[in-house]
Structure formats: structure tokens, C-alpha cells
Design a protein around this motif. Structure first.
Motif, PDB file in Angstrom:
ATOM      1  N   VAL A   1       6.428   1.788  -2.129  1.00 24.87           N
ATOM      2  CA  VAL A   1       6.764   2.518  -3.352  1.00 24.87           C
ATOM      3  C   VAL A   1       6.513   1.570  -4.522  1.00 24.87           C
ATOM      4  O   VAL A   1       7.002   0.441  -4.534  1.00 24.87           O
ATOM      5  N   LEU A   2       5.727   2.034  -5.483  1.00 24.45           N
ATOM      6  CA  LEU A   2       5.449   1.278  -6.704  1.00 24.45           C
ATOM      7  C   LEU A   2       6.225   1.903  -7.848  1.00 24.45           C
ATOM      8  O   LEU A   2       6.132   3.114  -8.077  1.00 24.45           O
ATOM      9  N   VAL A   3       6.972   1.091  -8.572  1.00 25.77           N
ATOM     10  CA  VAL A   3       7.754   1.568  -9.711  1.00 25.77           C
ATOM     11  C   VAL A   3       7.276   0.815 -10.953  1.00 25.77           C
ATOM     12  O   VAL A   3       7.549  -0.380 -11.084  1.00 25.77           O
ATOM     13  N   PRO A   4       6.530   1.486 -11.825  1.00 25.09           N
ATOM     14  CA  PRO A   4       6.098   0.800 -13.045  1.00 25.09           C
ATOM     15  C   PRO A   4       7.313   0.287 -13.832  1.00 25.09           C
ATOM     16  O   PRO A   4       8.287   1.026 -14.033  1.00 25.09           O
ATOM     17  N   ARG A   5       7.244  -0.967 -14.252  1.00 22.25           N
ATOM     18  CA  ARG A   5       8.342  -1.574 -14.997  1.00 22.25           C
ATOM     19  C   ARG A   5       8.209  -1.207 -16.488  1.00 22.25           C
ATOM     20  O   ARG A   5       7.985  -2.071 -17.340  1.00 22.25           O
ATOM     21  N   VAL A   6       8.345   0.083 -16.756  1.00 24.38           N
ATOM     22  CA  VAL A   6       8.251   0.635 -18.108  1.00 24.38           C
ATOM     23  C   VAL A   6       9.534   1.427 -18.335  1.00 24.38           C
ATOM     24  O   VAL A   6       9.822   2.378 -17.596  1.00 24.38           O
TER      25      VAL A   6
ATOM     26  N   ARG B   1      13.997  10.706 -10.705  1.00 22.79           N
ATOM     27  CA  ARG B   1      13.137  10.981 -11.857  1.00 22.79           C
ATOM     28  C   ARG B   1      12.306   9.783 -12.308  1.00 22.79           C
ATOM     29  O   ARG B   1      11.231   9.963 -12.863  1.00 22.79           O
ATOM     30  N   GLN B   2      12.810   8.579 -12.113  1.00 23.81           N
ATOM     31  CA  GLN B   2      12.073   7.404 -12.583  1.00 23.81           C
ATOM     32  C   GLN B   2      10.666   7.425 -11.995  1.00 23.81           C
ATOM     33  O   GLN B   2      10.492   7.675 -10.798  1.00 23.81           O
ATOM     34  N   LEU B   3       9.665   7.182 -12.837  1.00 19.19           N
ATOM     35  CA  LEU B   3       8.281   7.202 -12.372  1.00 19.19           C
ATOM     36  C   LEU B   3       8.102   6.216 -11.226  1.00 19.19           C
ATOM     37  O   LEU B   3       8.465   5.045 -11.328  1.00 19.19           O
ATOM     38  N   HIS B   4       7.571   6.731 -10.125  1.00 18.88           N
ATOM     39  CA  HIS B   4       7.272   5.890  -8.969  1.00 18.88           C
ATOM     40  C   HIS B   4       6.158   6.556  -8.180  1.00 18.88           C
ATOM     41  O   HIS B   4       5.994   7.780  -8.223  1.00 18.88           O
ATOM     42  N   ILE B   5       5.415   5.732  -7.465  1.00 15.49           N
ATOM     43  CA  ILE B   5       4.277   6.223  -6.691  1.00 15.49           C
ATOM     44  C   ILE B   5       4.474   5.802  -5.244  1.00 15.49           C
ATOM     45  O   ILE B   5       4.725   4.632  -4.958  1.00 15.49           O
ATOM     46  N   HIS B   6       4.363   6.758  -4.354  1.00 19.24           N
ATOM     47  CA  HIS B   6       4.448   6.495  -2.917  1.00 19.24           C
ATOM     48  C   HIS B   6       3.037   6.281  -2.379  1.00 19.24           C
ATOM     49  O   HIS B   6       2.140   7.078  -2.662  1.00 19.24           O
ATOM     50  N   VAL B   7       2.870   5.242  -1.583  1.00 15.52           N
ATOM     51  CA  VAL B   7       1.618   5.003  -0.864  1.00 15.52           C
ATOM     52  C   VAL B   7       2.016   4.948   0.610  1.00 15.52           C
ATOM     53  O   VAL B   7       2.680   4.005   1.049  1.00 15.52           O
ATOM     54  N   VAL B   8       1.651   5.991   1.351  1.00 14.87           N
ATOM     55  CA  VAL B   8       2.150   6.187   2.711  1.00 14.87           C
ATOM     56  C   VAL B   8       0.997   6.180   3.702  1.00 14.87           C
ATOM     57  O   VAL B   8       0.022   6.922   3.537  1.00 14.87           O
ATOM     58  N   GLY B   9       1.127   5.372   4.748  1.00 17.04           N
ATOM     59  CA  GLY B   9       0.154   5.368   5.832  1.00 17.04           C
ATOM     60  C   GLY B   9       0.460   6.484   6.812  1.00 17.04           C
ATOM     61  O   GLY B   9       1.592   6.632   7.262  1.00 17.04           O
ATOM     62  N   ARG B  10      -0.556   7.269   7.130  1.00 19.35           N
ATOM     63  CA  ARG B  10      -0.375   8.423   8.018  1.00 19.35           C
ATOM     64  C   ARG B  10      -1.341   8.343   9.196  1.00 19.35           C
ATOM     65  O   ARG B  10      -2.374   7.680   9.135  1.00 19.35           O
TER      66      ARG B  10
END
Length: 143
Positions: free
Chosen positions: A37-42, A94-103
């Protein structure tokens, strides 16, 4: 100007990996899927358009780095990654975050989404250590 604060929900569900130039990176605590999970520090960002153009470019680069790291995690914990899913939902946190999931076709939620499929399965301590080490090495984050 507001200060960036990580939503406490991430602390409960994901282990800290460290900081990239834009994002705070975390390993989702579900051993069935290599998952960062990436959470931009903004501060106060909840949507992609809350980032500047330069931040959006950097975010895309960090998604690519996290994608490579997810494959590395999969190799380290013997969970194959055949496909990468990338998503920014934010319906629950709600905080902007991006999931990068291996499937993989063998995973429990395949071919559907992982969200809401079933409860997370905890990593065994040695596998968690291996996953974190692999992610940090791939992302070039010092412990």
C-alpha cells in the motif's frame, strides 16, 4: 499548511516498510497476497487530483517500483504473482492510498477482487520478516 498524518487504519492492517520520495510504503498484512500500500505523504489528500502534476508523475513511478517489489515479495514467501492489480478505492479509508496486489489464478479471490472477499490471513513470523526484507531491498528502503 496542514501536516501529513497517516490514517490509523493503515497501522492496524499493514506493516511499515518506510518512505519513498512521495509515498509512505506499507506491507498489507494478508499472507495470501503479496501486497503493498502506497500512501502519498500529502496532507488532506483523498483523491488523485489533490496531487500536483509532478506528484502524480512521481506516484506513477512509485507504483512501478512497488509492482516490482510485490513480485519480489511473492518470490520470497513462495506466493506466485502472475498478475498485478493496482487500485485506489478509498471507500473505507478516505486518505489517498494505492494498493499494488500480486494475484494468481490459485489465490482465494481469483478472478474477483481481493477487497471484501474473506478475512486476512496473518503472516507467520518468519514469512513476515522475509516479505518485509524483500520489499525493502527491492524498494531500496533502509530498515
Amino acid at each position: 499548511m496542514a501536516e501529513f498524518r497517516l490514517d490509523p487504519a493503515f497501522v492496524a492492517t499493514a506493516a511499515a516498510l518506510g518512505d519513498l520520495p512521495l509515498c509512505h510504503a506499507r506491507l498489507q498484512l494478508d499472507a495470501r497476497y503479496p501486497w503493498i500500500v502506497l500512501v502519498p505523504r500529502v496532507a488532506d489528500a483523498s483523491e488523485l487530483h489533490h496531487l500536483s502534476a509532478a506528484e502524480r508523475v512521481q506516484l506513477m513511478e512509485e507504483i512501478v517500483w512497488a509492482s516490482e517489489a510485490v513480485r519480489t515479495i511473492g518470490g520470497a514467501v513462495d506466493v506466485p504473482v502472475d498478475k498485478l492489480n493496482v487500485g485506489a478505492l478509498g471507500n473505507i479509508t478516505r486518505q489517498l492510498h494505492i494498493h499494488v496486489v500480486g494475484r494468481s489464478p490459485g489465490d482465494p479471490a481469483w478472478p474477483g477482487p481481493v477487497w471484501g472477499h474473506s478475512p486476512a490471513e496473518a503472516y507467520q513470523p518468519d514469512a513476515l520478516e522475509a516479505a518485509i526484507a524483500a520489499a525493502r531491498e527491492s524498494l531500496k528502503i533502509q530498515p
